[in-house]
Write a protein that holds these residues in place. Sequence first.
Motif: not given
Length: 698
Positions: A353-358, A362-365
């Motif tokens: 889901v992270n790869v598809v959505r973002y 792993q998204p950074e903060t």
Amino acid sequence: MSVSLAASPAGYPVGARFRPIMLLRSAPLPIWLITGLFAALLASWSVLVPQYHAPDEPNHVDAVMRLVQGAGWPHPGHAFVRPDGVGTIAASPYGTDALPYDLDYAPIAKGDATPRADRPTWDEMGDTRQPDGEPQPPGEIQQLVQHPPLYYWVGAAVLRALPGGDGDGLRWDVTIGILRLMSALMVTPLPLLAWAGAHRLSDGNRVAATCAALVPLAIPQLTHIGSSVNNDNLLALTAGLATVTIVYVLCGDTSLRTAAWAGVFIGLALFSKSLAIVLVPMVALAYLVAWRRARRDARALPAPAARRGPDDPFLLAETGLMAVPPGSTRPPWRQVLLGGALMIGFGGWWWVVNVVRYRTFQPETPGFPLGDHLNDWGDYTEVLVNGTILRWWGSFGWFESNLPTEFVRSASVAVVVLFALAIIRGRNSRTRVNLLFLLWPTIGLFGLMTLQSALAFADHHHVSGISGRYLYAGLPSLAIGVGMGVLAFGRRASRLFPALFFAAAAAAQWWSIKTVLPYFWKPPGGDLVDAWDAMTAWSPWPPAAAVTTMWIGAAFALAVLVSCVWIAFRSGPEADPDPAGSAPLGLDLVDSGPAVLEPVDSEPESSVWARPDPSDQEPAPSGSTGSAPVNSGSAHSEAGPTESARMDSAPVDSDPMDTTPVDTGSPESGRSQAASTSTTRSTAKGDPPSMTSPVPSH
């Protein structure tokens, strides 16, 4: 001589398949005592270190309470520490009365502790005021939402299950204390998991398995992090479970059931933290290696009994037991597909889901502090290497109090030497390859940590994300290799190592407690009694709980010491398999290649189990497909124990038919290999060889 070998209906020798319940039931009493001692240490460390004096602990607790209060799990950059989380920072011994939100390194005073009866509940902490009467400041960025929420879901479920409201109605210090004990419970099985892996890989050697179980007790930083609120604890548990299943796969268990267990454990590890990604290539390669070994073993199987000549050796395969389990020679597509599907279903979907959505794993903060500024790559390398090692062994609190460098370096050298000895002195190439597999989690985790921190440093010359606790997912693998390393010292000397390991663990823990207790709790001009009073005054539990835990830990320690001394001085050479050269077949038949049963003519001390040596076999007569008799006499009479061990350690993967004789130079090796269900008598006494029908074990 009586030998026995039972097999399950699927063709696997008993003990060769991963069965968690049976594995727990087979764990000996000393391993349970070691696990109990480890649990007592974790419970003690949960009170020894002040609340919120652990890396990122305020944020970890706030992330749990976010789910308890229904605030969800927003995208990184859109979450902040909630008001009640900020209030607990001010009420905890994190800072001082004047600067409650700044980390304070001074000893914590007993008089600053609020009486337990007067401490507010968690949901009341949002109304905390600063000393000047002003409202408390807003919360900092909550960076932990970049991780999957499994650890925090478990914490929220535990708090909701307890009486006292909807999970936030307990006293704030009790809430933190319960979450700390929950983390301690997660890492408590690590000695048991290390034992299970070493027991399987060493064919049931008690010394190696006991030493592996003792390794977690000798790492003070593990007891510190393991007793604090931190998602690395759930990762260590799930990665340890996955490691044990991978060990079984490497040793020949390619059943669908074990593939399902592996998929579930790795999926849960992925749903705990992104670092679990190192387990994915490890298990995939393990199945490829197991498949390759099964094909080689199948090609090396002897001829069926129907085509055996009257003078040919009696073959184990003729009893109806499959040396290579059915289906193991087929490409492991079913196992990979089943395990992969379960892995995605139990946690891998988060990263998809992270790869598809973002468009990133792993998204950074945004807005997260950059860390310490360094001048050049030399400083970065110093922090990376020495900082990781120090924070793996013992850098307590927010890296506030450290173990001496001499201890850290000596302990690191001991781990490296023992693991290297395990690889170098492995009895054959398969054992050495298996041990190399166990190095991968630590190497892979260190590589991921280095890559992430190096990219950040190249961007802004600030260093962050370097810590030894990030490598704890590889601790069970490392413990197995260290335990196997003691076998390189020989049968008699290796028996002393459980006692030595226990002494080293006791010294490390004692040294660490003597370092941490005065640092955090001893007032100026005071003594250790004053430090004890300050610690128990701030504890969420009554002082009697600390005293009880201490005595329980002392009882477990005494019992473990007695067990280790018993291992060192017990009599009987048959107590453990030969650690140097022999390859007991009771548990490792799938991994060791086809076995041949042959009568013993002249040496009653030698083992009745041997593998055929192609160099000693005569060519089969024309028109005959039977196996040629093995010329074992010269090998047994001319090769001493040293030579036999050297022959047995020859690589078995070099050629499909290149199997090597088992070490029969010592009476111990013969007795240690007698692990089977059939009975045979020497033809030298005038009796024909006989074998009873094996009884399947369910």
